[in-house]
Design a protein around this motif. Sequence first.
Motif, PDB file in Angstrom:
ATOM      1  N   LYS A  24       0.834  -1.200   0.000  1.00 19.06           N
ATOM      2  CA  LYS A  24       0.000   0.000   0.000  1.00 19.06           C
ATOM      3  C   LYS A  24       0.876   1.260   0.000  1.00 19.06           C
ATOM      4  O   LYS A  24       1.694   1.460   0.895  1.00 19.06           O
ATOM      5  CB  LYS A  24      -0.912   0.022   1.226  1.00 19.06           C
ATOM      6  CG  LYS A  24      -1.875  -1.147   1.326  1.00 19.06           C
ATOM      7  CD  LYS A  24      -2.719  -1.041   2.592  1.00 19.06           C
ATOM      8  CE  LYS A  24      -3.680  -2.207   2.746  1.00 19.06           C
ATOM      9  NZ  LYS A  24      -4.478  -2.106   4.006  1.00 19.06           N
ATOM     10  N   ASP A  25       0.695   2.078  -1.026  1.00 20.81           N
ATOM     11  CA  ASP A  25       1.281   3.417  -1.099  1.00 20.81           C
ATOM     12  C   ASP A  25       2.788   3.411  -0.818  1.00 20.81           C
ATOM     13  O   ASP A  25       3.289   4.164   0.022  1.00 20.81           O
ATOM     14  CB  ASP A  25       0.568   4.349  -0.112  1.00 20.81           C
ATOM     15  CG  ASP A  25       0.846   5.823  -0.400  1.00 20.81           C
ATOM     16  OD1 ASP A  25       1.074   6.170  -1.582  1.00 20.81           O
ATOM     17  OD2 ASP A  25       0.843   6.625   0.560  1.00 20.81           O
ATOM     18  N   ASN A  40       0.934   0.310  -5.363  1.00 24.76           N
ATOM     19  CA  ASN A  40      -0.103  -0.487  -4.698  1.00 24.76           C
ATOM     20  C   ASN A  40      -0.284  -1.780  -5.479  1.00 24.76           C
ATOM     21  O   ASN A  40      -0.471  -1.744  -6.701  1.00 24.76           O
ATOM     22  CB  ASN A  40      -1.435   0.272  -4.662  1.00 24.76           C
ATOM     23  CG  ASN A  40      -1.389   1.506  -3.787  1.00 24.76           C
ATOM     24  OD1 ASN A  40      -1.504   1.427  -2.569  1.00 24.76           O
ATOM     25  ND2 ASN A  40      -1.202   2.664  -4.409  1.00 24.76           N
TER      26      ASN A  40
END
Length: 258
Positions: A24-25, A40
């Motif tokens: 994530k990110d 992601n």
Amino acid sequence: MENVITNNKNAAVAKATIPVIEIKDLHLSFGKNEVLKGVNLTVKKGENLVILGKSGSGKSITIKCIVGLIQVDKGEINVFGTDITKLDNTELNKTRVRIGFLFQNAALYDSMSVRDNLGFVLKRHSVELSNNEVEEQIKDILESVGLIEAIDKMPSELSGGMRKRIGLARTLILKPEIILYDEPTTGLDTITSREISELVVEIQKKYKTTSIIITHDMACAKFTGNRLMIIRDGVIYAEGTYDELEKSDDEWVRSFFL
């Protein structure tokens, strides 16, 4: 009773669909060079995910982050449901044992025979095994990659394709649940590349592994990948099956398939 059975089935399905890897990110810079700008991605249990991208796009760096070889600036890397960016070295090493990493050059110890290369890894992580058990496991894994006859050879005596297979055997000997392949067919001729691609798929089926495959080889991507992602400018730019991306309306995406 019927409700209990139904609930158990639903729980099993939910557990099966939880990603084995979820990023994530993800951000990472080397000095002023921002390589990853918010990556992601997810990988499901038993899936082969291929990541494509131009040289320097951050493909190999992404999988090195998954095993903590490179520390990230920002983001989450959830492996088996745990964010590895928050683990200490002891906890991280426990997770690493469950992950196999095939480096581009196979990363064999040149001063050790094939037997000793495999035995060294096995004894390091399975100290309770007897010498006979170690020998049996070495032979079993060499059979799996079709190179039992190379057991007493030195790395210098192996062809490029053989080195890849032995590198893969060394990765497999700890029975990892995840395998990360960094350019598994690079530097190989067409026939040998095909053989390595076939082996990747055989391993997925036999050992039920979950894998990320970094490659420039589109034949490898087509043969091994259940799903493909293309990274561009530090983010995941496109995602889909090989056929879907080959027919994309995006000219830049289609350029990979020409």
